[in-house]
Scaffold this motif. Structure first.
Motif, PDB file in Angstrom:
ATOM      1  N   PRO A  85       0.817  -1.193  -0.100  1.00 60.55           N
ATOM      2  CA  PRO A  85       0.080  -0.080   0.136  1.00 60.55           C
ATOM      3  C   PRO A  85       0.748   1.138   0.051  1.00 60.55           C
ATOM      4  O   PRO A  85       0.403   2.271  -0.324  1.00 60.55           O
ATOM      5  N   ASN A  86       2.159   1.237   0.340  1.00 60.79           N
ATOM      6  CA  ASN A  86       3.135   2.435   0.301  1.00 60.79           C
ATOM      7  C   ASN A  86       3.623   2.319  -1.094  1.00 60.79           C
ATOM      8  O   ASN A  86       4.411   3.315  -1.159  1.00 60.79           O
ATOM      9  N   ARG A  87       3.418   1.677  -2.037  1.00 57.16           N
ATOM     10  CA  ARG A  87       3.546   1.750  -3.369  1.00 57.16           C
ATOM     11  C   ARG A  87       2.562   2.176  -4.565  1.00 57.16           C
ATOM     12  O   ARG A  87       2.604   2.709  -5.341  1.00 57.16           O
ATOM     13  N   ASP A  88       1.434   1.387  -4.325  1.00 58.61           N
ATOM     14  CA  ASP A  88       0.172   1.521  -5.049  1.00 58.61           C
ATOM     15  C   ASP A  88      -0.591   2.983  -4.761  1.00 58.61           C
ATOM     16  O   ASP A  88      -1.560   2.945  -5.525  1.00 58.61           O
ATOM     17  N   GLY A 145       5.909   5.429  -4.421  1.00 63.61           N
ATOM     18  CA  GLY A 145       7.463   5.301  -4.312  1.00 63.61           C
ATOM     19  C   GLY A 145       8.058   4.658  -3.227  1.00 63.61           C
ATOM     20  O   GLY A 145       9.228   4.220  -3.448  1.00 63.61           O
ATOM     21  N   GLY A 146       6.947   3.827  -2.306  1.00 63.91           N
ATOM     22  CA  GLY A 146       7.753   3.153  -1.220  1.00 63.91           C
ATOM     23  C   GLY A 146       8.898   3.532  -0.279  1.00 63.91           C
ATOM     24  O   GLY A 146       8.746   4.922  -0.101  1.00 63.91           O
ATOM     25  N   CYS A 147       9.094   3.084   0.884  1.00 63.67           N
ATOM     26  CA  CYS A 147      10.030   3.450   1.688  1.00 63.67           C
ATOM     27  C   CYS A 147      11.377   3.680   0.998  1.00 63.67           C
ATOM     28  O   CYS A 147      11.716   3.119  -0.063  1.00 63.67           O
ATOM     29  N   TYR A 199      13.828  -1.290  -2.092  1.00 56.46           N
ATOM     30  CA  TYR A 199      13.904  -2.349  -3.532  1.00 56.46           C
ATOM     31  C   TYR A 199      13.651  -3.716  -3.208  1.00 56.46           C
ATOM     32  O   TYR A 199      14.633  -4.355  -2.861  1.00 56.46           O
ATOM     33  N   ASN A 200      12.392  -4.316  -3.238  1.00 58.37           N
ATOM     34  CA  ASN A 200      12.056  -5.419  -2.674  1.00 58.37           C
ATOM     35  C   ASN A 200      12.892  -6.537  -2.987  1.00 58.37           C
ATOM     36  O   ASN A 200      13.479  -7.368  -2.253  1.00 58.37           O
ATOM     37  N   PRO A 201      13.296  -6.723  -4.427  1.00 56.74           N
ATOM     38  CA  PRO A 201      14.042  -7.698  -4.802  1.00 56.74           C
ATOM     39  C   PRO A 201      15.422  -7.884  -4.150  1.00 56.74           C
ATOM     40  O   PRO A 201      16.079  -8.966  -3.848  1.00 56.74           O
ATOM     41  N   SER A 202      15.708  -6.952  -3.530  1.00 51.16           N
ATOM     42  CA  SER A 202      17.189  -6.997  -3.023  1.00 51.16           C
ATOM     43  C   SER A 202      17.005  -7.468  -1.646  1.00 51.16           C
ATOM     44  O   SER A 202      18.256  -8.044  -1.115  1.00 51.16           O
ATOM     45  N   PHE A 203      15.987  -7.486  -0.884  1.00 53.03           N
ATOM     46  CA  PHE A 203      15.992  -8.243   0.366  1.00 53.03           C
ATOM     47  C   PHE A 203      15.453  -9.473   0.437  1.00 53.03           C
ATOM     48  O   PHE A 203      15.107  -9.974   1.415  1.00 53.03           O
ATOM     49  N   SER A 204      14.788  -9.659  -0.557  1.00 57.54           N
ATOM     50  CA  SER A 204      14.183 -11.285  -0.730  1.00 57.54           C
ATOM     51  C   SER A 204      14.769 -11.809  -2.140  1.00 57.54           C
ATOM     52  O   SER A 204      15.025 -11.036  -2.778  1.00 57.54           O
ATOM     53  N   ASN A 249       9.876   7.874   4.667  1.00 57.92           N
ATOM     54  CA  ASN A 249       8.613   7.711   3.765  1.00 57.92           C
ATOM     55  C   ASN A 249       7.759   6.297   4.141  1.00 57.92           C
ATOM     56  O   ASN A 249       7.227   5.481   3.223  1.00 57.92           O
ATOM     57  N   ARG A 250       7.942   6.125   5.416  1.00 63.64           N
ATOM     58  CA  ARG A 250       7.150   4.765   5.579  1.00 63.64           C
ATOM     59  C   ARG A 250       5.697   4.873   5.538  1.00 63.64           C
ATOM     60  O   ARG A 250       4.879   3.832   5.387  1.00 63.64           O
ATOM     61  N   GLY A 251       5.151   6.021   5.820  1.00 62.30           N
ATOM     62  CA  GLY A 251       3.805   6.206   5.589  1.00 62.30           C
ATOM     63  C   GLY A 251       2.885   5.639   6.818  1.00 62.30           C
ATOM     64  O   GLY A 251       1.685   5.462   6.824  1.00 62.30           O
TER      65      GLY A 251
HETATM   66  S1  SF4 Z   1       9.817  -1.936   2.843  1.00 62.28           S
HETATM   67 FE1  SF4 Z   1       7.820  -2.832   2.783  1.00 62.28          FE
HETATM   68  S2  SF4 Z   1       6.120  -1.335   3.140  1.00 62.28           S
HETATM   69 FE2  SF4 Z   1       8.169  -0.206   2.588  1.00 62.28          FE
HETATM   70  S3  SF4 Z   1       7.878  -0.009   0.329  1.00 62.28           S
HETATM   71 FE3  SF4 Z   1       8.946  -2.040   0.660  1.00 62.28          FE
HETATM   72  S4  SF4 Z   1       7.404  -3.415   0.586  1.00 62.28           S
HETATM   73 FE4  SF4 Z   1       6.341  -1.431   1.075  1.00 62.28          FE
END
Ligand code: SF4
Length: 310
Positions: free
Chosen positions: A40-43, A49-51, A55-60, A163-165
């Protein structure tokens, strides 16, 4: 089983592996899952823009391609590890961000695999509701269940900066709503966020102690390619712990302040792809960080909880 405070040796900290050994009598391994959730912090629901560090693929360990089914990912994860017991770790993005029926279908798929004894669900504290927690409470009656809430810092000005939201109150509310349902809660925090000094990081530890979470996952700040943090880093506005040796003292300060009842899920960040990691580039892996922490706590003659303020 809870650790006996009076019996703790210098160098001790409450590792997740020990917690699992005491609970299950044998090791339990997490299989990371990308169930195709978004955030929800991207859409635009919470933000865009997200936190700033994300960049999610970097930590998963997932690519941007459409993920395989949950069932397939579990069977691949098991082949890789060939261990006895597993938790399905819903890791990528926000893993409660869907209608309850869809969540149920995905969690059921994970639990239908043999040797999967539970779930670990990573999510945002503003993305759980009573309805979702009722569903999770039902799972907690029949399996081992962790909900991992992203906090990162207890300081609202930092949360705005990255930008955690959501604010810190949103985290304590989510933990309060989760309590008493048989669900274990874990806080994700980042050490070294822009503008934060040692005292502020210790205040974050005091905050999660007060929230009475069951676990914590420590990360050191990493700068990932093409994130907002990367832009700040290139402009010289963001600093990182250049060497693991620079990080160990603050990490040990935090461990000393942390309640001895809180289980440590992780001591430092892991970046899956070194192509995406801008800084810092440490050569130490998780095992080496763990041994550096133990050595430093022994040198100090302290352990987790040594400076915990009750
Ligand atoms: S860290 Fe988590 S909450 Fe923040 S933009 Fe990435 S997926 Fe969304």
């Amino acid at each position: 089983m809870s650790p006996d405070r009076n019996n703790l040796q210098p160098g001790w900290y409450f590792r997740l592996s020990r917690f699992f050994k005491e609970k299950f009598g044998e090791p339990v391994y997490k299989i990371p899952i990308d169930a195709g959730f978004s955030c929800p912090n991207r859409d635009g629901t919470v933000g865009t823009g997200g936190c700033s560090y994300c960049y999610n693929p970097s930590f998963s360990p997932f690519s941007c391609e459409k993920p395989a089914s949950v069932r397939e990912q579990i069977s691949q994860g098991k082949k890789k590890n060939r261990r006895a017991l597993y938790l399905a770790y819903f890791q990528a993005y926000t893993n409660t961000y869907a209608p309850v029926e869809q969540l149920k279908e995905l969690y059921d798929q994970a639990l239908s695999a043999s040797e999967v004894v539970g779930l670990s669900i990573a999510t945002r504290p503003d993305t759980v509701s009573e309805e979702i927690l009722d569903l999770l409470e039902d799972y907690a009656k029949r399996c081992h269940l962790w909900v991992e809430y992203g906090l990162q810092s207890a300081h609202d000005q930092t949360l705005v900066k990255i930008n955690r939201g959501h604010d810190a109150d949103s985290f304590s509310r989510a933990v309060d709503m989760t309590r008493g349902r048989g669900i274990y809660t874990c806080a994700h925090i980042i050490l070294g966020l822009p503008g934060e000094n040692r005292e502020m990081m210790l205040q974050t530890i005091d905050f999660i102690n007060r929230c009475k979470v069951d676990g914590v996952k420590f990360h050191h700040l990493q700068v990932i390619k093409n994130t907002a943090l990367d832009r700040g880093f290139q402009e010289g506005k963001v600093a990182v712990y250049k060497k693991a040796e620079d990080y160990i003292p603050i990490l040990c300060d935090c461990l000393e302040r942390l309640s001895p009842l809180i289980v440590i899920h992780r001591l430092a960040s892991q970046a899956a792809s070194s192509d995406l990691l801008i800084a810092p580039h440490w050569s130490e892996g998780a095992g080496q960080i763990a041994s550096m922490v133990e050595t430093e706590l022994k040198r100090r003659g302290t352990q987790q909880g040594f400076r915990h303020q009750t």
